[in-house]
Scaffold this motif. Sequence first.
Motif, PDB file in Angstrom:
ATOM      1  N   SER A 206       0.841  -1.195   0.000  1.00  0.00           N
ATOM      2  CA  SER A 206       0.000   0.000   0.000  1.00  0.00           C
ATOM      3  C   SER A 206       0.874   1.242   0.000  1.00  0.00           C
ATOM      4  CB  SER A 206      -0.946   0.005   1.207  1.00  0.00           C
ATOM      5  OG  SER A 206      -0.269  -0.231   2.416  1.00  0.00           O
ATOM      6  N   LEU A 207       0.383   2.285  -0.691  1.00  0.00           N
ATOM      7  CA  LEU A 207       1.134   3.515  -0.869  1.00  0.00           C
ATOM      8  C   LEU A 207       0.247   4.713  -0.546  1.00  0.00           C
ATOM      9  CD1 LEU A 207       2.633   2.816  -4.436  1.00  0.00           C
ATOM     10  CD2 LEU A 207       3.740   2.346  -2.245  1.00  0.00           C
ATOM     11  N   VAL A 208       0.844   5.762   0.022  1.00  0.00           N
ATOM     12  CA  VAL A 208       0.166   7.039   0.183  1.00  0.00           C
ATOM     13  C   VAL A 208       1.166   8.148  -0.107  1.00  0.00           C
ATOM     14  CG1 VAL A 208      -1.470   6.175   1.910  1.00  0.00           C
ATOM     15  CG2 VAL A 208       0.674   7.244   2.667  1.00  0.00           C
ATOM     16  N   ALA A 209       0.646   9.347  -0.357  1.00  0.00           N
ATOM     17  CA  ALA A 209       1.488  10.526  -0.529  1.00  0.00           C
ATOM     18  C   ALA A 209       1.202  11.497   0.594  1.00  0.00           C
ATOM     19  CB  ALA A 209       1.215  11.180  -1.880  1.00  0.00           C
ATOM     20  N   ASP A 210       2.246  12.118   1.156  1.00  0.00           N
ATOM     21  CA  ASP A 210       2.044  13.064   2.250  1.00  0.00           C
ATOM     22  C   ASP A 210       1.935  14.491   1.727  1.00  0.00           C
ATOM     23  OD1 ASP A 210       4.645  14.097   1.871  1.00  0.00           O
ATOM     24  OD2 ASP A 210       5.513  12.891   3.474  1.00  0.00           O
ATOM     25  N   LYS A 211       1.833  15.459   2.648  1.00  0.00           N
ATOM     26  CA  LYS A 211       1.607  16.857   2.288  1.00  0.00           C
ATOM     27  C   LYS A 211       2.766  17.455   1.497  1.00  0.00           C
ATOM     28  CE  LYS A 211       3.161  18.312   6.906  1.00  0.00           C
ATOM     29  NZ  LYS A 211       4.423  18.898   6.471  1.00  0.00           N
ATOM     30  N   ASP A 212       3.931  16.847   1.590  1.00  0.00           N
ATOM     31  CA  ASP A 212       5.092  17.320   0.850  1.00  0.00           C
ATOM     32  C   ASP A 212       5.337  16.517  -0.426  1.00  0.00           C
ATOM     33  OD1 ASP A 212       5.762  19.323   2.777  1.00  0.00           O
ATOM     34  OD2 ASP A 212       6.552  17.733   4.061  1.00  0.00           O
ATOM     35  N   GLY A 264       0.151  -3.595   7.984  1.00  0.00           N
ATOM     36  CA  GLY A 264      -0.715  -3.497   6.817  1.00  0.00           C
ATOM     37  C   GLY A 264      -1.634  -2.305   6.879  1.00  0.00           C
ATOM     38  N   LYS A 265      -2.396  -2.119   5.810  1.00  0.00           N
ATOM     39  CA  LYS A 265      -3.455  -1.103   5.703  1.00  0.00           C
ATOM     40  C   LYS A 265      -2.941   0.317   5.923  1.00  0.00           C
ATOM     41  CE  LYS A 265      -6.929  -4.366   7.465  1.00  0.00           C
ATOM     42  NZ  LYS A 265      -5.989  -5.392   7.962  1.00  0.00           N
ATOM     43  N   LEU A 266      -1.931   0.712   5.197  1.00  0.00           N
ATOM     44  CA  LEU A 266      -1.410   2.074   5.329  1.00  0.00           C
ATOM     45  C   LEU A 266      -2.440   3.083   4.842  1.00  0.00           C
ATOM     46  CD1 LEU A 266       1.014   3.905   6.025  1.00  0.00           C
ATOM     47  CD2 LEU A 266       1.733   3.663   3.626  1.00  0.00           C
ATOM     48  N   ARG A 267      -2.711   4.109   5.670  1.00  0.00           N
ATOM     49  CA  ARG A 267      -3.623   5.192   5.341  1.00  0.00           C
ATOM     50  C   ARG A 267      -2.979   6.515   5.751  1.00  0.00           C
ATOM     51  NH1 ARG A 267      -4.956   2.020   2.655  1.00  0.00           N
ATOM     52  NH2 ARG A 267      -6.870   0.806   2.502  1.00  0.00           N
ATOM     53  N   GLY A 271      -5.439  15.724   6.208  1.00  0.00           N
ATOM     54  CA  GLY A 271      -4.423  16.765   6.110  1.00  0.00           C
ATOM     55  C   GLY A 271      -3.089  16.271   5.602  1.00  0.00           C
ATOM     56  N   GLN A 272      -2.989  14.967   5.337  1.00  0.00           N
ATOM     57  CA  GLN A 272      -1.784  14.319   4.809  1.00  0.00           C
ATOM     58  C   GLN A 272      -0.560  14.508   5.702  1.00  0.00           C
ATOM     59  OE1 GLN A 272      -2.272  16.205   0.740  1.00  0.00           O
ATOM     60  NE2 GLN A 272      -1.825  14.100   0.119  1.00  0.00           N
ATOM     61  N   ASP A 273      -0.810  14.581   7.023  1.00  0.00           N
ATOM     62  CA  ASP A 273       0.318  14.752   7.945  1.00  0.00           C
ATOM     63  C   ASP A 273       0.403  13.644   8.993  1.00  0.00           C
ATOM     64  OD1 ASP A 273      -1.965  15.447   9.331  1.00  0.00           O
ATOM     65  OD2 ASP A 273      -1.142  17.282  10.197  1.00  0.00           O
ATOM     66  N   GLN A 274      -0.561  12.713   9.004  1.00  0.00           N
ATOM     67  CA  GLN A 274      -0.558  11.602   9.948  1.00  0.00           C
ATOM     68  C   GLN A 274      -0.772  10.287   9.190  1.00  0.00           C
ATOM     69  OE1 GLN A 274      -0.018  11.803  13.335  1.00  0.00           O
ATOM     70  NE2 GLN A 274       0.280  14.018  13.125  1.00  0.00           N
ATOM     71  N   LEU A 275       0.109   9.325   9.456  1.00  0.00           N
ATOM     72  CA  LEU A 275      -0.032   7.991   8.873  1.00  0.00           C
ATOM     73  C   LEU A 275      -0.784   7.093   9.843  1.00  0.00           C
ATOM     74  CD1 LEU A 275       3.658   7.533   7.662  1.00  0.00           C
ATOM     75  CD2 LEU A 275       1.707   8.182   6.233  1.00  0.00           C
ATOM     76  N   TYR A 276      -1.474   6.103   9.285  1.00  0.00           N
ATOM     77  CA  TYR A 276      -2.149   5.081  10.086  1.00  0.00           C
ATOM     78  C   TYR A 276      -1.835   3.716   9.476  1.00  0.00           C
ATOM     79  CZ  TYR A 276      -4.790   9.048  11.879  1.00  0.00           C
ATOM     80  OH  TYR A 276      -5.135  10.246  12.455  1.00  0.00           O
ATOM     81  N   MET A 286       1.022   7.753  13.251  1.00  0.00           N
ATOM     82  CA  MET A 286       2.412   8.212  13.198  1.00  0.00           C
ATOM     83  C   MET A 286       2.497   9.494  12.385  1.00  0.00           C
ATOM     84  SD  MET A 286       5.634   6.138  11.540  1.00  0.00           S
ATOM     85  CE  MET A 286       7.139   6.977  11.032  1.00  0.00           C
ATOM     86  N   SER A 287       3.139  10.514  12.922  1.00  0.00           N
ATOM     87  CA  SER A 287       3.352  11.750  12.176  1.00  0.00           C
ATOM     88  C   SER A 287       4.313  11.502  11.017  1.00  0.00           C
ATOM     89  CB  SER A 287       3.934  12.823  13.099  1.00  0.00           C
ATOM     90  OG  SER A 287       4.363  13.944  12.348  1.00  0.00           O
ATOM     91  N   VAL A 288       4.097  12.220   9.920  1.00  0.00           N
ATOM     92  CA  VAL A 288       5.001  12.064   8.774  1.00  0.00           C
ATOM     93  C   VAL A 288       6.369  12.660   9.062  1.00  0.00           C
ATOM     94  CG1 VAL A 288       3.102  12.010   7.116  1.00  0.00           C
ATOM     95  CG2 VAL A 288       4.173  14.201   7.682  1.00  0.00           C
TER      96      VAL A 288
END
Length: 357
Positions: A206-212, A264-267, A271-276, A286-288
């Motif tokens: 699983s992939l996500v993009a953060d605020k940066d 698993g299950k990355l979210r 605000g794209q500043d906290q990972l789950y 977890m904060s980015v």
Amino acid sequence: MKKQLIPFFAALAVLSACDPDKETPPAPATTDVFILSEGQFQAGDGAVSAFDKTTKALTVDAFGAANDDAKLGDVVQSMGVQGSRGYVVVNASNKIEVVNLPDFKRVATITALEQPRYFTSTSATRGYVTEWRGPYTGYLPGVLSILNLTSNTVASRVPVGRNPEQLLALGGKIYVPNSLDNTISVIDEATGQLSSTITVADGPASLVADKDNNVWALCTGFVTYLSTPPYTATRVSNGTLIRFSPNSPATQLKFSFPATGSPGKLRISPGQDQLYYQFNGAEYQMSVTASTLPTTPFIRRNFSGFAIDPRDNTIFGAISPSYSTNGKFIRYQDKGATAVAIDSFEVKVGPNGFVFY
């Protein structure tokens, strides 16, 4: 997802992250939440429930209710949204059902798919879906199918790695994690061709993009099992959380998990500043900008699906007691370092994800 066949893969929820400058849809105009339920494998009873946050009304089978009791099919894997249409990926039935939103009336069925997994789109005319190839005993390199959303057909296919999973559209590229390998395939959106392959850790799923606009990849690690009783498990590699910039993907920040389980299950938060993510039967936040993995769970529950409503930050967690009995979803209010349950509702077998519309 055929969980009994893939013991070392965590089940994934439904939402794919998008390029915030290009692909973020307009703010939803309704208070609808769609809850995906896989159903029993080979029973053909997968479903999507529709929940109205204002009235708390729940339609347990929105597709059947809108389409003369028609069945979605076998293993509802995921769902994506483009404009006023939903794309429900039905894994074992090898199709995507296209529906109008919010009423869930069938528009079309996309066929000519094999083991489809996750969908995303970058415009009203173009979509993407990952597909596995081969049997459990010998998985082959998978494909990314590029879809024509005007005709609801497969326009082309791009070979990727084995068992491609939850893809990410970002900056004109489509990132495809190959969960039975240690790579991410990068497809150029303009050409529809493979542009590069990024080596990460074992089992990116699983992939996500953060605020940066950094890319985060959650890798499950690999476990092998003896083929005869007692089917003893041996961990081959640990889970890893990885961050990299699309401009320099070989430079990676890596967080290693203990050998006690597979994450698993990355979210990511609205605000794209906290990972789950899930690990050892609990949900972590977890904060980015963090320098280490958290040690205290955010919610001590084993969720089969997890998502955050971008309209008000309500947390939704799916619970699957088994894959032969109905599940439920629980709503939580975020209290910062923890979350408090609000209410819960019963849905069909195997809830695995949420879509907000």
